[in-house]
Design a protein around this motif. Sequence first.
Motif, short mmCIF file in Angstrom:
data_model
loop_
_atom_site.label_atom_id
_atom_site.label_comp_id
_atom_site.label_asym_id
_atom_site.label_seq_id
_atom_site.Cartn_x
_atom_site.Cartn_y
_atom_site.Cartn_z
N HIS A 1 -5.85 -6.02 19.72
CA HIS A 1 -5.29 -6.91 18.57
C HIS A 1 -5.87 -8.19 18.16
CE1 HIS A 1 -1.04 -7.36 17.27
NE2 HIS A 1 -1.72 -7.72 16.20
N LEU B 1 3.34 -4.16 8.08
CA LEU B 1 4.40 -4.80 8.73
C LEU B 1 5.48 -5.07 7.98
CD1 LEU B 1 5.43 -6.12 11.57
CD2 LEU B 1 4.36 -8.11 10.34
N ASN C 1 -4.08 -11.07 4.66
CA ASN C 1 -3.14 -9.90 4.48
C ASN C 1 -2.28 -10.32 3.26
OD1 ASN C 1 -3.61 -10.07 7.41
ND2 ASN C 1 -1.91 -8.61 7.58
N TYR D 1 4.92 5.51 17.58
CA TYR D 1 5.74 4.74 18.38
C TYR D 1 6.63 5.14 19.79
CZ TYR D 1 4.72 1.32 14.53
OH TYR D 1 4.34 0.56 13.69
N ARG E 1 -1.06 -3.51 20.45
CA ARG E 1 -1.91 -2.94 19.64
C ARG E 1 -3.21 -3.10 20.59
NH1 ARG E 1 -3.38 -4.61 13.33
NH2 ARG E 1 -1.78 -3.00 13.06
N TYR F 1 4.67 -5.88 18.08
CA TYR F 1 3.54 -5.72 19.05
C TYR F 1 3.62 -6.95 19.92
CZ TYR F 1 1.96 -1.96 16.16
OH TYR F 1 1.86 -0.74 15.35
N PRO G 1 9.89 -2.68 15.67
CA PRO G 1 8.75 -2.61 16.49
C PRO G 1 7.81 -3.99 16.60
CG PRO G 1 8.09 -0.97 15.20
CD PRO G 1 9.51 -1.84 14.75
N ARG H 1 -1.00 -13.87 11.29
CA ARG H 1 -1.62 -13.38 9.85
C ARG H 1 -1.31 -14.53 8.61
NH1 ARG H 1 -3.42 -11.10 13.43
NH2 ARG H 1 -3.72 -8.77 13.72
N TYR I 1 -11.40 0.45 12.04
CA TYR I 1 -11.13 -0.09 10.79
C TYR I 1 -11.94 -1.10 10.09
CZ TYR I 1 -9.02 -2.59 6.75
OH TYR I 1 -8.87 -3.22 5.48
N THR J 1 -12.23 -7.34 3.30
CA THR J 1 -11.01 -7.87 4.02
C THR J 1 -11.48 -8.99 5.00
OG1 THR J 1 -9.48 -7.47 5.93
CG2 THR J 1 -11.37 -5.68 5.89
N ASP J 2 -10.85 -9.87 5.29
CA ASP J 2 -10.89 -11.11 6.33
C ASP J 2 -11.33 -10.41 7.71
OD1 ASP J 2 -8.54 -10.27 7.04
OD2 ASP J 2 -7.28 -12.49 6.84
N GLU J 3 -11.02 -9.27 8.16
CA GLU J 3 -11.01 -8.67 9.30
C GLU J 3 -12.35 -8.21 9.69
OE1 GLU J 3 -8.24 -5.67 10.35
OE2 GLU J 3 -6.43 -6.27 9.52
N LEU K 1 7.51 -2.04 6.48
CA LEU K 1 8.02 -1.45 7.85
C LEU K 1 9.31 -2.09 8.24
CD1 LEU K 1 7.09 0.74 10.03
CD2 LEU K 1 6.81 -1.22 11.41
N GLU L 1 3.95 1.76 6.43
CA GLU L 1 3.38 1.65 7.67
C GLU L 1 2.94 0.38 8.29
OE1 GLU L 1 -0.18 4.17 7.63
OE2 GLU L 1 -1.04 2.80 5.99
N SER M 1 -6.90 2.20 5.42
CA SER M 1 -6.80 0.68 5.70
C SER M 1 -5.82 0.33 6.83
CB SER M 1 -5.74 0.25 4.00
OG SER M 1 -4.61 0.89 4.13
N ASN N 1 3.56 -13.27 13.57
CA ASN N 1 4.37 -12.05 13.15
C ASN N 1 6.13 -12.23 13.58
OD1 ASN N 1 2.09 -10.87 12.40
ND2 ASN N 1 1.94 -9.82 14.44
O1 DAU Z 1 -5.98 -9.18 7.24
C1 DAU Z 1 -6.35 -8.04 5.92
C2 DAU Z 1 -5.70 -6.69 6.48
O2 DAU Z 1 -4.46 -6.76 6.64
C3 DAU Z 1 -6.14 -5.51 5.78
O3 DAU Z 1 -7.48 -5.69 5.92
C4 DAU Z 1 -5.56 -4.08 6.37
O4 DAU Z 1 -5.85 -3.09 5.30
C5 DAU Z 1 -4.06 -4.46 6.43
O5 DAU Z 1 -3.46 -3.32 6.98
C6 DAU Z 1 -3.90 -5.59 7.03
O6 DAU Z 1 -4.26 -5.62 8.64
P1 DAU Z 1 -3.01 -6.03 10.01
O7 DAU Z 1 -3.32 -5.13 10.98
O8 DAU Z 1 -3.06 -7.27 9.73
O9 DAU Z 1 -1.62 -5.53 9.05
P2 DAU Z 1 -0.42 -4.88 9.68
O10 DAU Z 1 0.65 -4.89 8.61
O11 DAU Z 1 -0.76 -3.32 10.42
O12 DAU Z 1 0.11 -5.76 10.93
C7 DAU Z 1 0.28 -7.13 10.76
C8 DAU Z 1 0.53 -7.78 11.98
O13 DAU Z 1 1.71 -7.24 12.50
C9 DAU Z 1 -0.44 -7.46 13.01
O14 DAU Z 1 -0.58 -8.68 14.02
C10 DAU Z 1 0.12 -6.05 13.82
C11 DAU Z 1 1.85 -6.63 13.50
N1 DAU Z 1 2.59 -5.46 13.81
C12 DAU Z 1 2.19 -4.39 12.92
C13 DAU Z 1 2.99 -3.00 13.01
C14 DAU Z 1 2.73 -1.89 12.04
C15 DAU Z 1 3.49 -5.28 14.86
O15 DAU Z 1 3.86 -6.20 15.24
N2 DAU Z 1 4.35 -4.07 14.49
C16 DAU Z 1 4.04 -3.09 13.74
O16 DAU Z 1 4.84 -2.23 13.98
#
Ligand code: DAU
Length: 343
Positions: free
Chosen positions: A279, A193, A182, A336, A276, A210, A208, A217, A153, A125-127, A196, A191, A85, A252
């Motif tokens: 992204h 956001l 999300n 990282y 990312r 990005y 961190p 989101r 993914y 997922t909405d992705e 973390l 792992e 995921s 974010n």
């Molecule tokens: O939208 C649904 C999706 O949401 C699900 O399908 C995925 O399984 C789930 O992981 C999630 O995906 P995101 O990529 O949106 O989630 P993530 O928590 O990894 O990241 C949320 C936002 O935060 C994204 O814009 C990237 C940013 N980010 C993430 C991490 C891990 C950071 O800025 N720093 C970080 O260290």
Amino acid sequence: MKVLVTGGAGFIGSNFVFHMLKAHPDYDIVCLDALTYAGNLSTLAPVMKEGNFSFVKGDITDRALIMDLFAKEKFDYVVNFAAESHVDRSIEDPGVFLRTNILGTQVLLDASRVYGVKRFHQVSTDEVYGDLPLDRPDLFFTEETPIKTSSPYSASKASADLLVEAYHRTFKVPVTISRCSNNYGPYQFPEKLIPLIISRALKNETLPVYGKGENVRDWLHVDDHCAAIDLILHQGKEGEVYNIGGHNEKTNLEVVKTILKELGKPESLITFVKDRAGHDMRYAIDPSKTRRELNWEPTILFNEGIKETVKWYLEHNEWLEEIISGDYREYYQKFYEGKDGEA
Ligand code: DAU
Ligand code: NAD
């Protein structure tokens, strides 16, 4: 009724198991999970001894195991949460995403077809809709938005959705698909956001973010997602897709600052790091079909939900610490490393 919940030792799957045991005490729930790095059996400890709950360790790509399980249990409902995921991991190593998310879904569909189920529900997922521009706040993802994926993914999740639709049309497997935005809440792997940031801020470690932290989101509490899936499973129309979201868009940076405020930690912990790859800029769900047809409404406001969530992680530090050891610590360092100051 007997329900198979795959991926039930992960974040949303475990919350769904808790939801179902409470909402349908007369149902039998079987959780199947491979217990990858993201699956945690201790999460299910509170329900392990329930008479109507059982756990099976197994991989959804293991055809023999899945066929035997379906033959033995004769499931009425299947809800497929099992997946790789995390977007960042899919960029590092796409292969396992294709195996689990696509081929694993196919195995479950084959078993559902052979043994017959009342409903196969795919948690998507909405992705799969790609992303929206920041300067068009009038645009939202509807169920008719074309599939247009950005990461390995999301491509694997979209492929699974197409297979689910094909098995409905060709083999008449009674399917539904939900596409949620999300999620946040208890038991999310750190792992992602929100957990973390909470876990690192608690230790006064750098946070961190990005790029410039401008990506948007659309956050929904996991309990609202679980309630929507329950409704779709029982009342959703076969062959249909349902979007789930609560119109709760945040950058974010806003999310990170909200958490810091809640924890009483300084914003100076924020570190902008290399963005990312590929992204997605903005996700925003239009959930009006699910609201209209199933009478679903989100019940938890973000301002309340995030406070409760921060409190939950503070009160369950042992759960966090158990995870933030060994393999995960190594992953964090490797992923990282050298990204600081590259934004
Ligand atoms: O939208 C649904 C999706 O949401 C699900 O399908 C995925 O399984 C789930 O992981 C999630 O995906 P995101 O990529 O949106 O989630 P993530 O928590 O990894 O990241 C949320 C936002 O935060 C994204 O814009 C990237 C940013 N980010 C993430 C991490 C891990 C950071 O800025 N720093 C970080 O260290
Ligand atoms: P997670 O990573 O926390 O949990 C995934 C679970 O699946 C883990 O318990 C893992 O052990 C298990 N698993 C992985 N590979 C498996 C395999 N081959 N066989 C059996 N089990 C396996 O994920 P999550 O955040 O709870 O997401 C659950 C589902 O919801 C996923 O399908 C994801 O695409 C979808 N989704 C997530 C979000 C979100 O914000 N987290 C939003 C919308 C949709």
